[in-house]
Design an enzyme around this catalytic site. Sequence first.
Site, PDB file in Angstrom:
ATOM      1  N   HIS A 131      34.800  62.036  25.842  1.00  0.00           N
ATOM      2  CA  HIS A 131      34.498  61.223  24.652  1.00  0.00           C
ATOM      3  C   HIS A 131      33.398  61.900  23.837  1.00  0.00           C
ATOM      4  CE1 HIS A 131      37.077  57.913  25.524  1.00  0.00           C
ATOM      5  NE2 HIS A 131      36.373  57.396  26.503  1.00  0.00           N
ATOM      6  N   LYS A 286      46.516  44.966  23.532  1.00  0.00           N
ATOM      7  CA  LYS A 286      47.669  44.638  22.681  1.00  0.00           C
ATOM      8  C   LYS A 286      48.442  45.885  22.285  1.00  0.00           C
ATOM      9  CE  LYS A 286      46.841  40.326  20.275  1.00  0.00           C
ATOM     10  NZ  LYS A 286      46.657  39.720  18.946  1.00  0.00           N
TER      11      LYS A 286
HETATM   12  P1  A3P Z   1      43.794  47.424  21.773  1.00  0.00           P
HETATM   13  O1  A3P Z   1      42.530  46.940  22.409  1.00  0.00           O
HETATM   14  O2  A3P Z   1      43.744  47.359  20.280  1.00  0.00           O
HETATM   15  O3  A3P Z   1      45.005  46.790  22.334  1.00  0.00           O
HETATM   16  P2  A3P Z   1      41.451  53.780  24.951  1.00  0.00           P
HETATM   17  O4  A3P Z   1      42.614  54.156  25.784  1.00  0.00           O
HETATM   18  O5  A3P Z   1      40.903  54.903  24.138  1.00  0.00           O
HETATM   19  O6  A3P Z   1      40.439  53.035  25.749  1.00  0.00           O
HETATM   20  O7  A3P Z   1      42.024  52.790  23.838  1.00  0.00           O
HETATM   21  C1  A3P Z   1      42.477  51.508  24.208  1.00  0.00           C
HETATM   22  C2  A3P Z   1      43.428  51.009  23.166  1.00  0.00           C
HETATM   23  O8  A3P Z   1      44.687  51.689  23.285  1.00  0.00           O
HETATM   24  C3  A3P Z   1      43.718  49.523  23.410  1.00  0.00           C
HETATM   25  O9  A3P Z   1      43.942  48.986  22.109  1.00  0.00           O
HETATM   26  C4  A3P Z   1      44.982  49.599  24.239  1.00  0.00           C
HETATM   27  O10 A3P Z   1      45.729  48.413  24.257  1.00  0.00           O
HETATM   28  C5  A3P Z   1      45.724  50.737  23.549  1.00  0.00           C
HETATM   29  N1  A3P Z   1      46.735  51.365  24.405  1.00  0.00           N
HETATM   30  C6  A3P Z   1      46.668  51.618  25.732  1.00  0.00           C
HETATM   31  N2  A3P Z   1      47.798  52.199  26.166  1.00  0.00           N
HETATM   32  C7  A3P Z   1      48.610  52.304  25.096  1.00  0.00           C
HETATM   33  C8  A3P Z   1      49.939  52.822  24.923  1.00  0.00           C
HETATM   34  N3  A3P Z   1      50.632  53.326  25.935  1.00  0.00           N
HETATM   35  N4  A3P Z   1      50.464  52.795  23.677  1.00  0.00           N
HETATM   36  C9  A3P Z   1      49.760  52.293  22.636  1.00  0.00           C
HETATM   37  N5  A3P Z   1      48.499  51.789  22.741  1.00  0.00           N
HETATM   38  C10 A3P Z   1      47.931  51.791  23.960  1.00  0.00           C
END
Ligand code: A3P
Length: 319
Positions: A131, A286
């Site tokens: 990150h 979501k």
């Molecule tokens: P939301 O909280 O808006 O649903 P990170 O992986 O960087 O922590 O980001 C998390 C975000 O990515 C969350 O968004 C999560 O739901 C979404 N996310 C996780 N897996 C995903 C997937 N396979 N496809 C699309 N979005 C995804």
Amino acid sequence: KYLQEDDLTQECQALISTLPKEQDWVMSHLYQYQGFWHPIRELQGVLSCQHHFQARDTDIILATNPKCGSTWLKALAYVVVNRKIIPLDDNHSLLSKNPHELVPCLELRVYVDHQVPDLTELPSPRLFSTHLPVESLPLSIKETSCKVVCLARDPKDTFISLWHFANKLRPPNDGKLQLEEAFDKFCKGVSFLGPFWDHVLSSWKYSLDNPNKVFFLKYEDLKEQPKLYLKKLAEFWECPFSSEEENNGVVDEILSLCSFDNLSNLEVNKIGKLSTGEHNEAFFRKGEVGDWANYFTQEMTEKLDEICLNKFQLCGLKI
Ligand code: A3P
């Protein structure tokens, strides 16, 4: 599992006593190092990986802004890059392991938790995530010709995602962090690896200056045209899809394996935990574009739009 100040190396303890400090969204504090806010556990790892990480020309680094879709990108990268040695079948590792276990984060899993005992033994291409903003990347990442994917997302959706995530991680006795308080901190740049816009802008500029090395990707683009962007990524990673693979539906198969619906419904992601304590289900909420509209008041919208107008659009970045 949180490191406390006493668990830190002397170097890190000496450093944090000199750094600006703010209350974290989850617990303990954030420290501002090289312009960005870090929790203590992570800061220790940042120093270690800056000192020790030796990138290889063949490495692939996923340099993602928190809550911008890192879990998704890790899943896609792992499956695409390894598809010749890990076939797309019912035994695929992604079906039994969370993407964060498969693509280790340099400043946490590798350099704090020591979960990869010997980095030199990993076969090429090695896949890592971070990150860290460009400003803080280990020098060897910048000096070798390893490939870096920078991932960003709409600031309002990122904020809402981060706020939900922080509340899931907060100790139950501390209660929830209120939306208004979190928003105020986010706008001041005081968030995990914030200021969000500085993180995004530096990676975007890094990609403009190094087009062959850095791929700047937006969550929204990947959502809207997953096939197009997955093919572009595979080319960038130097493992493009052959026409035979395309004709056999391999690209669609990978997208469906890594889709939100598929990953979030796997047993491992419903009940599993990372060794660092986070519940895997916290990474899947979501997975939509535009959920911010369910939370933002007019005033919040105007405030964040104005910040972004000043930060992004005047530099020509549309996000
Ligand atoms: P939301 O909280 O808006 O649903 P990170 O992986 O960087 O922590 O980001 C998390 C975000 O990515 C969350 O968004 C999560 O739901 C979404 N996310 C996780 N897996 C995903 C997937 N396979 N496809 C699309 N979005 C995804």
